[in-house]
Design a protein around this motif. Structure first.
Motif, PDB file in Angstrom:
ATOM      1  N   THR A 126       0.746  -1.401   0.048  1.00 33.82           N
ATOM      2  CA  THR A 126      -0.174  -0.291  -0.061  1.00 33.82           C
ATOM      3  C   THR A 126       0.547   0.937   0.031  1.00 33.82           C
ATOM      4  OG1 THR A 126      -1.811  -1.325   1.496  1.00 33.82           O
ATOM      5  CG2 THR A 126      -2.288   1.123   1.044  1.00 33.82           C
ATOM      6  N   PRO A 127       1.240   1.765  -1.144  1.00 38.48           N
ATOM      7  CA  PRO A 127       1.725   3.257  -0.738  1.00 38.48           C
ATOM      8  C   PRO A 127       0.830   4.530  -0.125  1.00 38.48           C
ATOM      9  CG  PRO A 127       1.091   2.575  -3.617  1.00 38.48           C
ATOM     10  CD  PRO A 127       0.225   1.740  -2.869  1.00 38.48           C
ATOM     11  N   THR A 128       1.785   4.715   0.596  1.00 35.34           N
ATOM     12  CA  THR A 128       0.318   5.808   1.391  1.00 35.34           C
ATOM     13  C   THR A 128       1.396   7.031   2.126  1.00 35.34           C
ATOM     14  OG1 THR A 128      -1.396   6.709   2.107  1.00 35.34           O
ATOM     15  CG2 THR A 128      -0.218   4.779   2.796  1.00 35.34           C
ATOM     16  N   GLY A 129       1.253   7.403   2.844  1.00 33.60           N
ATOM     17  CA  GLY A 129       2.310   9.036   3.425  1.00 33.60           C
ATOM     18  C   GLY A 129       2.084   7.925   5.415  1.00 33.60           C
ATOM     19  N   THR A 130       3.596   8.606   5.338  1.00 39.31           N
ATOM     20  CA  THR A 130       3.718   7.680   7.033  1.00 39.31           C
ATOM     21  C   THR A 130       2.729   8.326   7.944  1.00 39.31           C
ATOM     22  OG1 THR A 130       5.613   9.009   6.870  1.00 39.31           O
ATOM     23  CG2 THR A 130       4.624   8.761   8.555  1.00 39.31           C
ATOM     24  N   PRO A 131       1.461   9.380   7.410  1.00 36.38           N
ATOM     25  CA  PRO A 131       0.845   9.500   8.377  1.00 36.38           C
ATOM     26  C   PRO A 131      -0.533   7.961   8.908  1.00 36.38           C
ATOM     27  CG  PRO A 131       0.534  11.509   8.040  1.00 36.38           C
ATOM     28  CD  PRO A 131       1.651  10.422   7.062  1.00 36.38           C
ATOM     29  N   ASP A 132      -0.421   8.294   7.321  1.00 38.16           N
ATOM     30  CA  ASP A 132      -1.463   7.318   7.260  1.00 38.16           C
ATOM     31  C   ASP A 132      -1.067   6.334   7.587  1.00 38.16           C
ATOM     32  OD1 ASP A 132      -4.045   7.929   5.763  1.00 38.16           O
ATOM     33  OD2 ASP A 132      -3.362   6.931   3.870  1.00 38.16           O
ATOM     34  N   GLN A 133       0.344   5.682   7.255  1.00 40.70           N
ATOM     35  CA  GLN A 133       0.988   4.309   7.412  1.00 40.70           C
ATOM     36  C   GLN A 133       0.618   3.834   9.390  1.00 40.70           C
ATOM     37  OE1 GLN A 133       4.113   2.532   5.834  1.00 40.70           O
ATOM     38  NE2 GLN A 133       4.500   4.175   4.240  1.00 40.70           N
ATOM     39  N   LEU A 134       0.916   4.770   9.625  1.00 39.40           N
ATOM     40  CA  LEU A 134       1.118   5.051  11.179  1.00 39.40           C
ATOM     41  C   LEU A 134      -0.457   4.765  11.951  1.00 39.40           C
ATOM     42  CD1 LEU A 134       3.313   8.049  11.903  1.00 39.40           C
ATOM     43  CD2 LEU A 134       3.812   4.893  12.034  1.00 39.40           C
ATOM     44  N   ALA A 135      -1.134   5.141  10.634  1.00 42.13           N
ATOM     45  CA  ALA A 135      -2.712   4.885  11.156  1.00 42.13           C
ATOM     46  C   ALA A 135      -3.278   3.679  11.213  1.00 42.13           C
ATOM     47  CB  ALA A 135      -3.833   5.945  11.036  1.00 42.13           C
ATOM     48  N   MET A 136      -2.761   3.396   9.469  1.00 43.06           N
ATOM     49  CA  MET A 136      -3.390   2.078   9.735  1.00 43.06           C
ATOM     50  C   MET A 136      -2.381   0.817  10.261  1.00 43.06           C
ATOM     51  SD  MET A 136      -3.801   2.300   5.557  1.00 43.06           S
ATOM     52  CE  MET A 136      -4.354   0.834   5.204  1.00 43.06           C
ATOM     53  N   ILE A 137      -1.229   0.950  10.249  1.00 49.16           N
ATOM     54  CA  ILE A 137      -0.273  -0.117  11.582  1.00 49.16           C
ATOM     55  C   ILE A 137      -1.224  -0.191  12.798  1.00 49.16           C
ATOM     56  CG2 ILE A 137       1.425  -0.701  12.533  1.00 49.16           C
ATOM     57  CD1 ILE A 137       3.109   0.726  10.563  1.00 49.16           C
ATOM     58  N   ARG A 138      -1.097   0.749  13.226  1.00 53.17           N
ATOM     59  CA  ARG A 138      -2.057   0.722  14.734  1.00 53.17           C
ATOM     60  C   ARG A 138      -3.354  -0.222  14.406  1.00 53.17           C
ATOM     61  NH1 ARG A 138      -1.669   5.045  19.186  1.00 53.17           N
ATOM     62  NH2 ARG A 138      -2.996   6.818  17.831  1.00 53.17           N
ATOM     63  N   ALA A 139      -4.571   0.441  13.966  1.00 48.11           N
ATOM     64  CA  ALA A 139      -5.624   0.369  13.682  1.00 48.11           C
ATOM     65  C   ALA A 139      -5.679  -1.698  13.403  1.00 48.11           C
ATOM     66  CB  ALA A 139      -6.394   0.504  12.376  1.00 48.11           C
ATOM     67  N   GLY A 140      -4.597  -1.726  12.913  1.00 50.26           N
ATOM     68  CA  GLY A 140      -4.492  -2.986  12.220  1.00 50.26           C
ATOM     69  C   GLY A 140      -3.961  -3.586  10.540  1.00 50.26           C
ATOM     70  N   MET A 141      -4.498  -2.444   9.921  1.00 52.76           N
ATOM     71  CA  MET A 141      -4.889  -2.498   8.784  1.00 52.76           C
ATOM     72  C   MET A 141      -3.100  -2.980   8.071  1.00 52.76           C
ATOM     73  SD  MET A 141      -7.349   0.321   8.203  1.00 52.76           S
ATOM     74  CE  MET A 141      -8.145   0.083   6.215  1.00 52.76           C
ATOM     75  N   LEU A 142      -2.593  -2.892   8.671  1.00 55.07           N
ATOM     76  CA  LEU A 142      -1.225  -2.793   7.699  1.00 55.07           C
ATOM     77  C   LEU A 142      -0.113  -3.505   9.059  1.00 55.07           C
ATOM     78  CD1 LEU A 142       0.157   0.366   5.978  1.00 55.07           C
ATOM     79  CD2 LEU A 142      -1.003  -2.134   5.247  1.00 55.07           C
ATOM     80  N   ASP A 143       0.631  -4.355   8.497  1.00 51.63           N
ATOM     81  CA  ASP A 143       1.378  -5.035   9.758  1.00 51.63           C
ATOM     82  C   ASP A 143       2.423  -4.158  10.098  1.00 51.63           C
ATOM     83  OD1 ASP A 143      -0.134  -7.762   9.693  1.00 51.63           O
ATOM     84  OD2 ASP A 143      -0.045  -8.040   7.757  1.00 51.63           O
ATOM     85  N   GLY A 144       3.132  -3.943   9.019  1.00 49.25           N
ATOM     86  CA  GLY A 144       4.025  -2.812   9.250  1.00 49.25           C
ATOM     87  C   GLY A 144       3.895  -1.512   7.668  1.00 49.25           C
ATOM     88  N   GLY A 145       4.806  -0.735   8.423  1.00 47.17           N
ATOM     89  CA  GLY A 145       5.832   0.508   6.923  1.00 47.17           C
ATOM     90  C   GLY A 145       6.955   1.070   6.630  1.00 47.17           C
ATOM     91  N   PHE A 146       6.778   1.440   5.797  1.00 49.07           N
ATOM     92  CA  PHE A 146       8.465   1.880   5.339  1.00 49.07           C
ATOM     93  C   PHE A 146       7.658   3.829   5.677  1.00 49.07           C
ATOM     94  CE2 PHE A 146       8.863  -1.572   4.206  1.00 49.07           C
ATOM     95  CZ  PHE A 146      10.471  -2.580   4.391  1.00 49.07           C
TER      96      PHE A 146
END
Lengths: 293, 293
Positions: A126-146
């Motif tokens: 999922t290519p997306t910005g830093t804040p988006d990724q952090l939110a999704m990781i916390r929500a369990g929608m992503l397992d991790g992010g760069f």
DNA sequence: CAGATTGATGCTTTCAAGGCATCAGTATAG
DNA sequence: CTATACTGATGCCTTGAAAGCATCAATCTG
């Protein structure tokens, strides 16, 4: 009914002989006889016909044997699958990344390494910005992010430092009369600048403006873009200059040239972020790829 | 691993709560905890994440749960199927019959009745002669058959008496100048006869010849047919007369007329024959249809 | 007919599942 | 902020069912 009954049943059915089955099962013959009787009692049917000497599968037993072999095979597959999921060999791994960071370097390299080490894991990117990724990781929608991390991480999140990227001055091609040569910030006084929205990356935004101020530049911001891609489009359209991630050199937009900025030493810390309780075993695998790089 | 482990696992997985699962299972909470731990130890993986308060399925546990629910459902279906096979509700029943007997009367009626009472049993019908059927029944290729029984049955075979059929004189149409009227055997002295091969039905053959002899007729046999259909073809071709099953009236061949024979009282005993150890439960069903007719 | 081989049964042992009591940790209510 | 309730885990004891042994009844084989 227990699996024991089914295991004994299959053994007896395949040998058509209680004693032989009991030997294969490493239990005594009476034990097998009893379990078969118990199974028959529980099902309320005869699985075997008792011949004067020996036994033979009944019709119902034949049907049961076919079905139960499939059931046992499926059970084996289920155990196997659970173990492979647990080892991170199969399953799904959802990873976010900042798009520019994915163009070259450790991010795409890690994706390749992961694919080699765990080819059966579905890697959802999922290519997306830093804040988006952090939110999704916390929500369990992503397992991790760069991400590029400026602000301190929320609790529960852990990070792996992967290096730092720099920044460049982006300018419309027709403004760049002189050949590619580093510029200085205070040469840019009075120029029109395009920035991203402060609330998208407050810490980075402030860091950038502070650094400019230290070099004697208070940029004249004429427009703001939603993200860096939008900012670069505006540069490409000739609206003004912008300070952007140096990774953009790997895919320069049309009508845009980049210049190093001599007196601006801003480092963008690239990190891999994930929830501390790594719930997805495939994530371990990706972390291993990152650590053994 | 036993089914108990899987049952407990599914209960805990669906409640995401050990105590609730233990109540549904009517066992104590510690018992469930232990079985789950044993299962995890045996698989060598964590099926649940232990939270500070409560538990939650791990990724591997989720995969396992999906697979195991299917396995348990399949197991239920297997038991169900075996029981239905055992009740003769599903499965296959292979029945032979003498073709002429299948044209009308109890044989087709029984087929219909059976189809109604056990619609999911595949009824495989094999029209063939009595000796063939007896051989196939003894070899286990047929579950039972409708035959005309003259010889005593081989051991292991049981029979149900279904009634008796009679015989008729079959003659080429152009020989039958007079309207349909009974004939007498000694009117037929000197006529050319077609019989079946004696070794096909020795007892019947001898019975027929003896009956003829008693009425003063020693038939002049000009040709023999493999079976009654072949005999009737020869009659139809005008080769001679024949004494045949009276059921042929229901499907008279072209160019053949039938006459009753006043002084020949031969009865063809129609029987349903099956192996005494009725190994196919669907056979019980067919026997019931025959007995409740 | 003797001996081998079949599965079933009676009796005893043993081991593991289950129950009870309790612990440790955390959330919740007052 | 403490008392209480609720979570799952653990130690100890009991019990029930599976397993083993010896034997039986029946049949096949040499």
């Amino acid at each position: 009914m227990e699996l024991r009954h089914l295991r004994y049943f299959l053994a007896v059915a395949s040998h058509q002989n209680v004693r032989a089955a009991s030997e294969e099962l490493h239990v005594s013959q009476p034990a097998v006889s009893r379990q078969i009787q118990d199974l028959e009692d529980e099902l309320g049917i005869q699985l075997f016909e008792r011949l004067p000497r020996g036994i033979r599968l009944s019709r119902a037993g034949e049907a049961f044997r076919e079905d139960i072999s499939r059931v046992m095979a499926a059970l084996g597959v289920a155990c196997e699958r659970a173990q492979r999921v647990s080892r991170g060999e199969i399953g799904e791994l959802r990873i976010g990344y900042v798009e520019v960071a994915g163009w070259e370097g450790i991010v795409p390299d890690t994706f390749h390494a992961f694919r080699e080490s765990a080819p059966e894991v579905r890697l959802e990117l999922t290519p997306t910005g830093t804040p988006d990724q952090l939110a999704m990781i916390r929500a369990g929608m992503l397992d991790g992010g760069f991400i590029y991390q400026f602000d301190p991480l929320p609790p529960n999140l852990a990070a792996l430092h992967l290096g730092e990227h720099g920044v460049l001055l982006a300018m419309p091609s027709r403004w760049a009369q002189r050949p590619d040569r580093p510029v200085k910030l205070n040469d840019l006084t009075g120029e029109r600048f395009i920035f991203f929205h402060r609330n998208a990356y407050p810490a980075y935004y402030d860091l950038l403006l502070t650094a400019c101020a230290l070099s004697g530049l208070v940029p004249h911001i004429v427009q703001e873009g939603q993200n860096e891609a939008a900012v670069l489009s505006l540069v490409s359209a000739g609206i003004g200059l912008a300070i952007v991630n140096d990774r953009n050199r790997y895919r320069p937009p049309a009508q845009v040239e980049f210049r190093e900025i001599e007196d601006l030493n801003i480092r963008l810390p690239l990190r891999f972020v994930y929830r501390h309780e790594r719930t997805n075993p495939a994530l371990q695998n990706m972390l291993a790829c990152l650590e053994n790089r």
